[in-house]
Every structure is written in structure tokens, then in C-alpha cells.
Scaffold this active site. Structure first.
Site, short mmCIF file in Angstrom:
data_model
loop_
_atom_site.label_atom_id
_atom_site.label_comp_id
_atom_site.label_asym_id
_atom_site.label_seq_id
_atom_site.Cartn_x
_atom_site.Cartn_y
_atom_site.Cartn_z
N CYS A 79 -35.04 0.37 11.63
CA CYS A 79 -33.74 0.76 12.30
C CYS A 79 -34.29 2.16 12.98
O CYS A 79 -33.92 2.56 13.86
CB CYS A 79 -32.64 1.24 11.25
SG CYS A 79 -32.28 -0.07 10.16
N ARG A 116 -21.84 -4.96 12.52
CA ARG A 116 -22.80 -4.42 13.31
C ARG A 116 -24.50 -4.21 12.97
O ARG A 116 -25.26 -4.62 13.70
CB ARG A 116 -22.21 -2.75 14.10
CG ARG A 116 -23.13 -2.33 14.92
CD ARG A 116 -22.84 -3.27 16.26
NE ARG A 116 -23.91 -2.70 17.29
CZ ARG A 116 -25.22 -3.27 17.54
NH1 ARG A 116 -25.41 -4.32 16.56
NH2 ARG A 116 -25.87 -2.87 18.57
N CYS A 163 -36.28 2.40 16.54
CA CYS A 163 -35.18 2.62 17.64
C CYS A 163 -34.32 3.94 17.67
O CYS A 163 -34.26 4.80 18.67
CB CYS A 163 -34.21 1.42 17.74
SG CYS A 163 -34.97 -0.30 18.46
N HIS A 164 -33.57 3.95 16.44
CA HIS A 164 -32.41 4.93 16.45
C HIS A 164 -32.79 6.56 16.27
O HIS A 164 -32.16 7.23 16.34
CB HIS A 164 -31.44 4.52 15.65
CG HIS A 164 -31.01 3.24 15.95
ND1 HIS A 164 -30.23 3.14 17.35
CD2 HIS A 164 -30.93 1.79 15.47
CE1 HIS A 164 -29.93 1.68 17.27
NE2 HIS A 164 -30.36 1.12 16.21
N CYS A 223 -27.70 -6.18 14.41
CA CYS A 223 -29.17 -5.34 14.69
C CYS A 223 -30.07 -6.15 13.76
O CYS A 223 -31.31 -6.33 14.36
CB CYS A 223 -29.01 -3.93 14.10
SG CYS A 223 -28.95 -2.65 15.34
N CYS A 276 0.77 -1.32 0.13
CA CYS A 276 0.08 -0.03 0.20
C CYS A 276 0.91 1.30 -0.23
O CYS A 276 0.69 2.43 -0.74
CB CYS A 276 -0.94 0.12 1.27
SG CYS A 276 -1.93 -1.57 1.48
N CYS A 326 2.54 3.20 -3.21
CA CYS A 326 1.93 4.07 -3.96
C CYS A 326 1.24 5.30 -3.01
O CYS A 326 1.28 6.42 -3.43
CB CYS A 326 0.24 3.30 -4.55
SG CYS A 326 0.65 2.33 -5.89
N CYS A 338 -8.19 -2.19 -4.63
CA CYS A 338 -6.98 -1.89 -4.70
C CYS A 338 -6.12 -3.18 -4.80
O CYS A 338 -5.20 -3.23 -5.49
CB CYS A 338 -6.47 -0.98 -3.44
SG CYS A 338 -5.88 0.49 -3.97
#
Lengths: 106, 254
Positions: free
Chosen positions: B170, B211, B173-174, B215, B70, B73, B108
Site C-alpha cells: 500500500c 475499497r 503507492c500511497h 486495491c 437504534c 437506546c 449492537c
């Protein structure tokens, strides 16, 4: 890859109480879990940790399967003399990791 | 007709949702215990440091048929990758697709390094995303590419759509219930400021997709396959929704 992070103050005065922090990379597999195939995953834990200050043991800990992965320990000692702290973790499967740190005491 | 009316009734309140007022938007670091916040703030106590350190090693390691690393470059990641994770997922002009950081690293690898792609949630990929993400710590989330709009819109719809046996979305709740309790835990606002995170429950570092999968399983919905466009759309929407919040990678969560 077994690896440890150690934080020791590089300098201290005689009689200072210093905090030493260690974090070690380890899976701490309990021996109670089952894998995807239903087989018991063999126990793989760190069993003991010791810290020696110029050759004298000042701190010892015993680990159990209930300790989380990547165990973190912080403890205190008295800065007495310039020298080396040696940290040693031993465990299942002949796990052995030894690290050192130096401290200058004025 | 009745079914349609019912569907509209169910959907209508959600049409407003999705908007936590800007003044109330915050990272969920502030609702964690003091001990966890200290663990996150101190690189000596944050176990994700191991992933970042291994990522640094991988950054400099040659891979694939090109024999390039990596670093060959991109140079020093501390300079070249600064702020990069704060604007991902990003639009890739060459393929016309939206890529998250994991997909970009794998692109890449396959296109430039001639190396096989790394599996999602493999240790190596998490090492690299943690290391790259770390370089954006403190940078405000700033995805402003207009070409991301369709992905963000898809993500918004997925975020507000009810799914799974519990028939939750989602947003329920959020957006609508953040700050309240679900069992013993505080419902978070769900801003992806700290990914990849070290999650105590996992005893490991994991990606935002892991994650999200977590959920979805909790809602008893069918999780998408890792790397799917649906996850990337959700990631794009969540980053859009968290615009301006500072990156905290690698965060610690309970």
C-alpha cells in the site's frame, strides 16, 4: 425503494430563470451485464422523465442504458405563475414515480 | 543470510515510509474534478443521500426479539452519533476486540436488539453506516485510545508489506507516490475521510473494506475475508494516519 430528491426554489419573481434539480434512486441496469451465475441481468432502466409546470410539459428527457445509476438532472425554466411542478419518471418493469413541488411566483 | 540481506534491502526503504508530513496531509477531495467536488458537496446531487435517508428510516425501525430500534437506546442520531464515526475503529472493552463501525452496529444488533447481523456490503448495513457516518461530517478524525496501539501497529505492517503478484505494498503507492499518475488517475494519499463512499465505478455506496479489497485485487493479492481482523487493523492504521483531517462522509469518488 424508489425515491427522488427534488430541489425547486420555493419563491421566485415573474420572469426569473430558475434552476430545478432532481436526483432519483434507480439501479439503471443496462441489460448487458452478466450475473454471478453467468446469466444476463435483465434490463431495468428509466426510459423517460417529464416535468410539467401547471400541467404544461416544460422538460422531457429520454434515458438510455448508458446513463449511470441514480440519474441526476438539472435544468432551467422561466418562473411564470404560482403553481405546481410535477415530475414523472417511467421505465422498465412498470416503473412509475411521480413527485410534485410547489413554487410561489410574485 | 543472503536472503535475509536481500529482504532487509527490500524492507529498509519502507521502514521510513508511512509518514506523509502533517502539512502535506490532505483529503483526496481536493484532487478530484470540480464537477465531482460539487456532487459531493451538494446533498441534492450526492446519490449517497439515498443511503443516508434509508439509514434514518432503519435507525427508527424496531428490529429483533427485543423489539427495540437504534433510536430507543441512542435517541436522536444527530446528537448521539455526532463525531462517533471519527473515532472508529474503536476498542471494545467487553470483548477485548477492535471493532469498526460495521462490526459495532452488528454487535449492537446481535447483543442488544436480538436481531441477526447484517451482511457486509448489504444495503441495510451501508444505509446505517452512511447515516451514522453522516453525523460526523466535519469532525476531525481523532482516534486516541491507547488500547488501539496493537491494531494500529499490525495495520502499519500490513500497509508496508509487499504482497500479491505485482509485489506492491500500500505504502509504495500511497506514501511514496501520491500525487503522481497511475494511468489517467492521480494516486491518492488514501485517507479514509469519506467512508462509506459513493463510488461512480461501483454505481453504489461501499465500505472502506470494499475499497481495500479493490486495491488488493488490483495488486493481484488475495483479499482478506470481509470483517477479518486484518481489514480492521488496516482501517485502524489508516484512521491513525489521517488523524486531524475532517470527516466527509458520505464522499463521492470516481
Amino acid at each position: 425503494m424508489a425515491r427522488a430528491l427534488i430541489n425547486v426554489p420555493p419563491k421566485a419573481k415573474v420572469g426569473d430563470i430558475i434552476e430545478i434539480k432532481t436526483l432519483v434512486s434507480h439501479p439503471m441496469e443496462t441489460g448487458y451485464r452478466v450475473g454471478l451465475g453467468g446469466e444476463i441481468l435483465p434490463r431495468n432502466i428509466i426510459q423517460t422523465f417529464t416535468c410539467a409546470y401547471n400541467g404544461e410539459e416544460i422538460y422531457r428527457a429520454e434515458f438510455s442504458p448508458a446513463v449511470a445509476a441514480n440519474p441526476y438532472l438539472a435544468f432551467h425554466t422561466l418562473a411564470m405563475e404560482t403553481g405546481t411542478l410535477e415530475f414523472r419518471w417511467t421505465g422498465d418493469n412498470d416503473f412509475l414515480l411521480v413527485e410534485t413541488a410547489s413554487i410561489t411566483v410574485e | 543470510m543472503r536472503a535475509l540481506a536481500l529482504a532487509l534491502l527490500l524492507v529498509a526503504p519502507l521502514a521510513q515510509a508511512g509518514e506523509i508530513p502533517a502539512a502535506e496531509r490532505r483529503s483526496d477531495t481536493v484532487t478530484m474534478s470540480a464537477e465531482l467536488r460539487a456532487m459531493q458537496a451538494d446533498d441534492m446531487a450526492n446519490p449517497a443521500s439515498f443511503w443516508a435517508l434509508d439509514g434514518q428510516t432503519l435507525w427508527d425501525a424496531k428490529a429483533g426479539t427485543s423489539g427495540k430500534s437504534c433510536a430507543d437506546c441512542h435517541g436522536d442520531a444527530q446528537a448521539s452519533m455526532k463525531g462517533v464515526a471519527a473515532r472508529y475503529p474503536a476498542f471494545d472493552g467487553a470483548t477485548g476486540r477492535v471493532l469498526d463501525l460495521e462490526a459495532r452496529i452488528n454487535q449492537c444488533r446481535t447483543d442488544r436488539q436480538g436481531a441477526p447481523p447484517l451482511a457486509m456490503e448489504s444495503r441495510e448495513l451501508l444505509d446505517l453506516t452512511t447515516y451514522v457516518g453522516l453525523q460526523s461530517r466535519g469532525a476531525p478524525i481523532s482516534s486516541s485510545d491507547p488500547r488501539l496501539a496493537p491494531a494500529i501497529e499490525t495495520g502499519r505492517q500490513l500497509f508496508s508489506a509487499r504482497q500479491g503478484q505485482l509485489n506492491l505494498s500500500c505504502a509504495i503507492c500511497h506514501d511514496d507516490n501520491w500525487g503522481r499518475k497511475l494511468g489517467g488517475a492521480t494516486v491518492p494519499q488514501a485517507h479514509p475521510t469519506g467512508y462509506p463512499i459513493y463510488r461512480l465505478e461501483w454505481q453504489s455506496v461501499g465500505s472502506l473494506q470494499r475499497r481495500l479489497r479493490n486495491c488488493m485485487v488490483g495488486m493481484r493479492a488475495e483479499p482478506y475475508p470481509f470483517g477479518s481482523d486484518a481489514y480492521i487493523a488496516l482501517e485502524a492504521f489508516l484512521m491513525f494516519r489521517a488523524k486531524g483531517l475532517p470527516m466527509e462522509t458520505p464522499a463521492v469518488r470516481p
